[in-house]
Design a protein around this motif. Sequence first.
Motif, short mmCIF file in Angstrom:
data_model
loop_
_atom_site.label_atom_id
_atom_site.label_comp_id
_atom_site.label_asym_id
_atom_site.label_seq_id
_atom_site.Cartn_x
_atom_site.Cartn_y
_atom_site.Cartn_z
N LYS A 117 -59.49 -76.12 -63.22
CA LYS A 117 -60.08 -76.60 -64.46
C LYS A 117 -60.29 -75.43 -65.42
O LYS A 117 -60.86 -74.42 -65.04
N SER A 118 -59.82 -75.56 -66.64
CA SER A 118 -60.02 -74.48 -67.61
C SER A 118 -61.41 -74.59 -68.23
O SER A 118 -61.95 -75.68 -68.41
N ARG A 119 -61.98 -73.44 -68.50
CA ARG A 119 -63.31 -73.40 -69.10
C ARG A 119 -63.22 -73.57 -70.60
O ARG A 119 -62.19 -73.25 -71.19
N PRO A 120 -64.29 -74.02 -71.22
CA PRO A 120 -64.30 -74.07 -72.68
C PRO A 120 -64.09 -72.67 -73.24
O PRO A 120 -64.50 -71.68 -72.65
N THR A 121 -63.43 -72.59 -74.38
CA THR A 121 -63.08 -71.30 -74.97
C THR A 121 -64.29 -70.40 -75.13
O THR A 121 -64.24 -69.22 -74.83
N SER A 122 -65.41 -70.92 -75.57
CA SER A 122 -66.57 -70.09 -75.81
C SER A 122 -67.08 -69.45 -74.51
O SER A 122 -67.42 -68.28 -74.50
N GLU A 123 -67.09 -70.18 -73.43
CA GLU A 123 -67.53 -69.62 -72.15
C GLU A 123 -66.52 -68.59 -71.66
O GLU A 123 -66.89 -67.53 -71.17
N GLN A 124 -65.24 -68.90 -71.81
CA GLN A 124 -64.20 -67.97 -71.40
C GLN A 124 -64.30 -66.67 -72.21
O GLN A 124 -64.17 -65.58 -71.66
N ARG A 133 -67.00 -65.44 -73.61
CA ARG A 133 -68.20 -64.70 -73.15
C ARG A 133 -67.91 -63.95 -71.86
O ARG A 133 -68.31 -62.79 -71.70
N GLU A 134 -67.21 -64.59 -70.94
CA GLU A 134 -66.88 -63.94 -69.67
C GLU A 134 -65.95 -62.74 -69.90
O GLU A 134 -66.09 -61.71 -69.25
N ALA A 148 -66.87 -58.87 -69.01
CA ALA A 148 -66.02 -58.05 -68.14
C ALA A 148 -65.58 -56.78 -68.86
O ALA A 148 -65.57 -55.70 -68.28
N ALA A 149 -65.23 -56.90 -70.12
CA ALA A 149 -64.81 -55.73 -70.90
C ALA A 149 -65.94 -54.72 -71.02
O ALA A 149 -65.72 -53.51 -70.87
#
Length: 56
Positions: free
Chosen positions: A2-9, A11-12, A16-17
Amino acid sequence: MKSRPTSEQHREFVKAARELGADENEEAFDKVLKRIAKAPPPKSVQKRKSTKAKSR
């Protein structure tokens, strides 16, 4: 998967960066890029390249 909503992706990705020490400063980016570019490739890549060169 399942792909995450763009905003959550997003933020992640930003999280990580930041954990990796990424910086929006162009000079800092260039410094890190040069360090990465000078690193030798992993042995697995070297093996693939030598196999391709032999097969030609």
